[in-house]
Design an enzyme around this catalytic site. Structure first.
Site: not given
Ligand code: AMP
Length: 113
Positions: A30, A86, A92-94, A99-100
């Site tokens: 996104i 991550n 940086g995992q959020s 997810h790759l």
């Molecule tokens: P990480 O920070 O490695 O956990 O990556 C999480 C990713 O998910 C980030 O790059 C966000 O931009 C992405 N993200 C969060 N919400 C969504 C969503 N609804 N659809 C697509 N990507 C998302």
């Protein structure tokens, strides 16, 4: 379980899906950090790399098979692309469903920030 990516797997939250298999799903990030920025996730919920067990080896392999196919479809396979997963907040995992990240379409620098 209140997991954003499980909701995408279930079709309860919209996403631009670019790949779909029995074990994995991929959709556009996104907030893209490159011209191609796709997230490949397992359909099965696994919170972090630390939560993987031996039975998940084929599952993780399927994420890379998906990444390879997505890179070819996106036209970035030959120039090159980066895959990143991550693990935990310090890296940086959020979103806590593994997810790759598949990033390409621009030059990549090293080391990553
Ligand atoms: P990480 O920070 O490695 O956990 O990556 C999480 C990713 O998910 C980030 O790059 C966000 O931009 C992405 N993200 C969060 N919400 C969504 C969503 N609804 N659809 C697509 N990507 C998302």
């Amino acid at each position: 379980m209140d997991c954003l990516f499980c909701k995408i797997v279930a079709g309860r939250i919209p996403a631009e899906i670019v790949y779909d298999s029995d074990t994995a799903l991929a959709f556009r990030d996104i907030d893209p950090q490159a011209p191609t920025h796709v997230l490949v996730i397992p359909r099965k919920h696994v919170s972090t790399i630390n939560d993987l067990d031996g039975e998940d080896e084929a599952l993780v392999g399927s994420l890379f098979t998906a990444a390879k196919e997505i890179a070819a479809a996106e036209g970035i396979a030959d120039d090159g692309y980066r895959t990143v997963m991550n693990c935990n907040e310090g890296a940086g995992q959020s979103v806590f469903h593994i997810h790759l990240h598949v990033l390409g379409g621009r030059p990549m620098t090293w080391p990553p920030g």
